[in-house]
Scaffold this active site. Structure first.
Site, short mmCIF file in Angstrom:
data_model
loop_
_atom_site.label_atom_id
_atom_site.label_comp_id
_atom_site.label_asym_id
_atom_site.label_seq_id
_atom_site.Cartn_x
_atom_site.Cartn_y
_atom_site.Cartn_z
N SER A 1 28.83 51.71 5.25
CA SER A 1 27.71 52.17 6.07
C SER A 1 26.57 51.15 6.04
O SER A 1 25.81 51.02 7.01
CB SER A 1 27.23 53.55 5.62
OG SER A 1 26.95 53.59 4.24
N SER B 1 26.12 56.58 3.10
CA SER B 1 26.58 57.16 1.84
C SER B 1 26.10 56.38 0.64
O SER B 1 26.22 56.85 -0.49
CB SER B 1 28.11 57.19 1.83
OG SER B 1 28.61 55.86 1.86
N GLY B 2 25.61 55.17 0.86
CA GLY B 2 25.28 54.29 -0.24
C GLY B 2 26.35 53.25 -0.50
O GLY B 2 26.19 52.37 -1.35
N GLY B 3 27.44 53.34 0.24
CA GLY B 3 28.54 52.39 0.09
C GLY B 3 28.37 51.17 0.99
O GLY B 3 27.48 51.10 1.83
N VAL B 4 29.29 50.22 0.80
CA VAL B 4 29.19 48.96 1.54
C VAL B 4 29.47 49.15 3.03
O VAL B 4 28.89 48.46 3.88
CB VAL B 4 30.14 47.90 0.92
CG1 VAL B 4 31.61 48.30 1.10
CG2 VAL B 4 29.88 46.52 1.50
N GLY C 1 24.81 57.56 9.47
CA GLY C 1 25.12 58.24 8.22
C GLY C 1 25.35 57.20 7.14
O GLY C 1 26.23 56.34 7.27
N CYS D 1 34.95 68.59 7.28
CA CYS D 1 33.61 68.02 7.13
C CYS D 1 33.24 67.20 8.36
O CYS D 1 32.12 67.30 8.86
CB CYS D 1 33.55 67.16 5.87
SG CYS D 1 31.91 66.49 5.54
N CYS E 1 34.85 64.66 -2.48
CA CYS E 1 33.51 64.52 -3.06
C CYS E 1 33.11 65.68 -3.95
O CYS E 1 32.39 65.49 -4.93
CB CYS E 1 32.47 64.31 -1.96
SG CYS E 1 32.42 65.63 -0.71
#
Length: 358
Positions: free
Chosen positions: A15, A10-13, A8, A103, A201
């Site tokens: 992951s 998220s676009g973050g550092v 998965g 979630c 979110c």
């Protein structure tokens, strides 16, 4: 061929570094970004601070740099039917839910894990700061805290089942956040310095009440503030705008200060009282998920916390006949709130957890 893992992203550092570490460990990585919203879900003119198109493109860029497949799964319907529906109904019932727990249970380690296994993946991985280990004596899969206590996210993962844990990887569990950012910089990842998202979110501006009213299609009903004896103190601005322990924003000039004690969905009344009335040593929880033990057969000494941001406190857990749990703390706890999660620990290991009912 190595084991296949769906990650998965998220676009973050977090992951992104997870992807790098999984590759280095010999896994065949496929990146997945979840689309959880459509624009109309958020309301006109509102922008998300996470899960945006820009975040998806950051994740895609990392996948391209590291050379593995990248997919976007539209899970907006299940997110709306589970996480958002629960959030709205719980608030309207006078409770304060934890949408990240829902979630994780329904979407990330529910629908996404099922999709990964259906696509012949061996594991699902995420950038959570937690660890999974198998007990050599009992064979049970254990959930443990992340080594970076300031980032540990085991509280949000207490509902994971044995089956889910057996297919889950947390590559960052043994690292500190500073190490993760260093790895990202050393490897030229685009999001090495990207800030962490701290928001829920679907309500990035923190205005939960406005989100609930938009989603429900009607304003939250106004009603009375009452004291501990039922005497009317004034009018509140909407039932869902208040939670147990709240003092700010009541709009009452009363001394000594008053706090929200509880809420009555039947009448719309919100009961206020002094800080001393917020302290309790006992709580009851339901929807219990046990991890380190198959079930509770008698009293068990644990440490526990009733919200993510607090330190856990010593307590005794006791099973109730209907599968619920009674927890008695050694010292009184402030503003234990129905709807929130209580998570039990034995040292570094998550024993289990559940949803506070009273």
């Amino acid at each position: 061929m190595g084991k296949s893992v769906f990650l998965g992203m998220s676009g973050g550092v977090d992951s992104s570094v997870s992807a790098l570490l999984l590759q280095q460990a010999g896994y065949e990585v496929s990146g997945v970004n979840l689309r959880l919203f459509h624009n109309e879900d958020l309301g006109e003119g509102r922008e998300k601070t996470c899960c945006s198109l820009a975040d998806a493109e950051d994740a895609r860029a990392v996948a391209a740099k590291l050379g593995f497949p990248f997919y976007v799964f539209d899970f907006s319907q299940i997110f709306r039917d589970t996480v958002i529906a629960d959030f709205v109904s719980e608030y309207e019932a006078g409770r304060t839910p934890n949408p990240c727990v829902v979630c994780n249970r329904s979407v990330k380690f529910g629908a996404l894990l099922q999709r990964a296994l259906a696509l012949h993946g061996d594991f699902l991985a995420t950038g959570h700061y937690a660890r999974v280990e198998q007990d050599g004596d009992t064979g049970r899969w254990l959930l443990k805290r992340g080594m970076d206590r300031s980032k540990d996210q085991s509280y949000f993962l207490y509902m994971l089942t044995q089956e889910q844990l057996s297919h889950t990887l947390f590559p960052l569990g043994g690292l500190h956040k500073t190490q993760v950012r260093e790895i990202a910089e050393q490897n030229g990842l685009v999001n090495a310095k990207k800030r962490d998202s701290q928001d829920i979110c679907f309500a990035p501006d923190g205005d939960y009440a406005a989100f609930i009213e938009r989603t429900a299609g009607h304003p939250s009903p106004a009603g009375n503030f009452v004291d501990e004896n039922g005497r009317v103190l004034g009018q509140h601005k909407g039932f869902v705008r208040y939670t147990r322990g709240q003092h700010k924003g009541l709009g009452l000039s009363i001394e000594p200060p008053l706090y929200v004690l509880d809420k009555d969905p039947a009448t719309g009344a919100i009961r206020l009282g002094p800080d001393a009335a917020l302290w309790t040593q006992t709580l009851t929880a339901e929807k219990i998920n046990w991890i380190s033990v198959p079930a509770l057969s008698g009293p068990l000494r644990v440490t526990a916390k009733t919200r993510y941001s607090q330190r856990e406190s010593a307590a005794t857990a006791e099973p109730l006949e209907d599968g619920a749990l009674r927890l008695t703390f050694d010292e009184p706890q402030r503003a234990v709130t129905p709807g929130q999660a209580v998570v039990l620990y034995d040292g570094e290991t998550v024993v289990g957890g559940g949803t506070i009912t009273k």
